[in-house]
Design an enzyme around this catalytic site. Sequence first.
Site, short mmCIF file in Angstrom:
data_model
loop_
_atom_site.label_atom_id
_atom_site.label_comp_id
_atom_site.label_asym_id
_atom_site.label_seq_id
_atom_site.Cartn_x
_atom_site.Cartn_y
_atom_site.Cartn_z
NE ARG A 84 -2.56 -0.89 3.49
CZ ARG A 84 -2.33 -0.02 4.46
NH1 ARG A 84 -2.62 1.26 4.30
NH2 ARG A 84 -1.80 -0.42 5.61
N GLY A 85 2.10 1.18 0.40
CA GLY A 85 2.95 2.37 0.40
C GLY A 85 3.27 2.82 -1.01
CE LYS A 131 14.98 8.25 5.19
NZ LYS A 131 14.61 6.84 4.88
CG HIS A 144 14.75 11.41 2.57
ND1 HIS A 144 16.09 11.65 2.79
CD2 HIS A 144 14.69 10.32 1.77
CE1 HIS A 144 16.81 10.74 2.13
NE2 HIS A 144 15.99 9.92 1.51
CG HIS A 145 8.97 11.33 2.22
ND1 HIS A 145 8.38 10.66 3.28
CD2 HIS A 145 9.79 10.43 1.62
CE1 HIS A 145 8.81 9.42 3.32
NE2 HIS A 145 9.67 9.24 2.33
CG ASN A 186 18.67 5.61 -2.84
OD1 ASN A 186 18.05 5.30 -3.84
ND2 ASN A 186 18.70 6.85 -2.36
CG PHE A 187 15.83 -0.27 -4.20
CD1 PHE A 187 16.53 -1.45 -4.40
CD2 PHE A 187 14.91 -0.21 -3.16
CE1 PHE A 187 16.32 -2.56 -3.58
CE2 PHE A 187 14.69 -1.31 -2.33
CZ PHE A 187 15.40 -2.48 -2.55
CE LYS A 234 -4.16 0.67 8.88
NZ LYS A 234 -4.33 2.11 8.53
N GLY A 254 19.38 6.04 5.50
CA GLY A 254 20.32 4.94 5.26
C GLY A 254 21.31 5.30 4.17
#
Length: 266
Positions: free
Chosen positions: A12-13, A159, A155-156, A127-128, A38, A165
């Site tokens: 869901r993220g 986080k 970052h947003h 990080n991808f 959930k 990381g």
Amino acid sequence: MKEMKVIIAGPRGRMGHEAVLLMERTEHFNLVAAVDYKHGGEKISDLPGMPALDATIYADLHTCLEEVEADVLLDLTTPEVGKQHVTLAVERGLRSVIGTTGFTEEELKQLTETAKEKAVGTIIAPNFAIGAVLMMKFSQMAAKYFQDVEVIELHHDQKLDAPSGTAVKTVELIRQNRESKQQGHPNEVEQLEGARGANVDGIHIHSVRLPGLIAHQEVMFGGDGQMLTVRHDSFNRASFMSGVKLSIETVMNLDHLVYGLENIID
């Protein structure tokens, strides 16, 4: 390429949603299940904005692994849940790709030992984004010539961990080419606690959390009469999917834990 059966934890993220779309458009990926506390008992297609995939959602990973045969677990949850999931996956001999951060050195050491003992492939990636990995490698190279450096990660505001990381991994790589050094004036005083950020062997890390941001980092190197700035920006979660795809494909051929995408790219 041979079909790879994948379980996604955290569909869901925003990252999880992009990963589900990646499953749909990649012919050799087969999403066989998902984990979301959930929505246990539902299908992926029942979630808003999801593609028409019939993978079942389980409320917990333990039950999922009891009922579903998979090749890889892709975890995109929270730091605490991610730690539980990777521990369970390694113990069960299931390959995993972990996109959550916040692991301590001791936790990584224990997971590395267990993965080696079980001979199970595991990738933990701070990080991808391929560009972010290159940013870290370029910073490592620059540290050989510039000893004074500070890291600013942005970052947003949702986080959970700070510093990121990616920032921690960047400093780890820089330290390999830089001796411990106290930067700034020797009698420097913080008028407000924390004004200079976190300090790792003299390298200061500054964390910014604001709405409107996604994932950004700049590494600033200072020298006599010059500055070098290495920066990477991710403007959406799609920027991470090439690294996710590479990690899933690579972990199939590993028998140990790898920390950081820079260790699997040429």
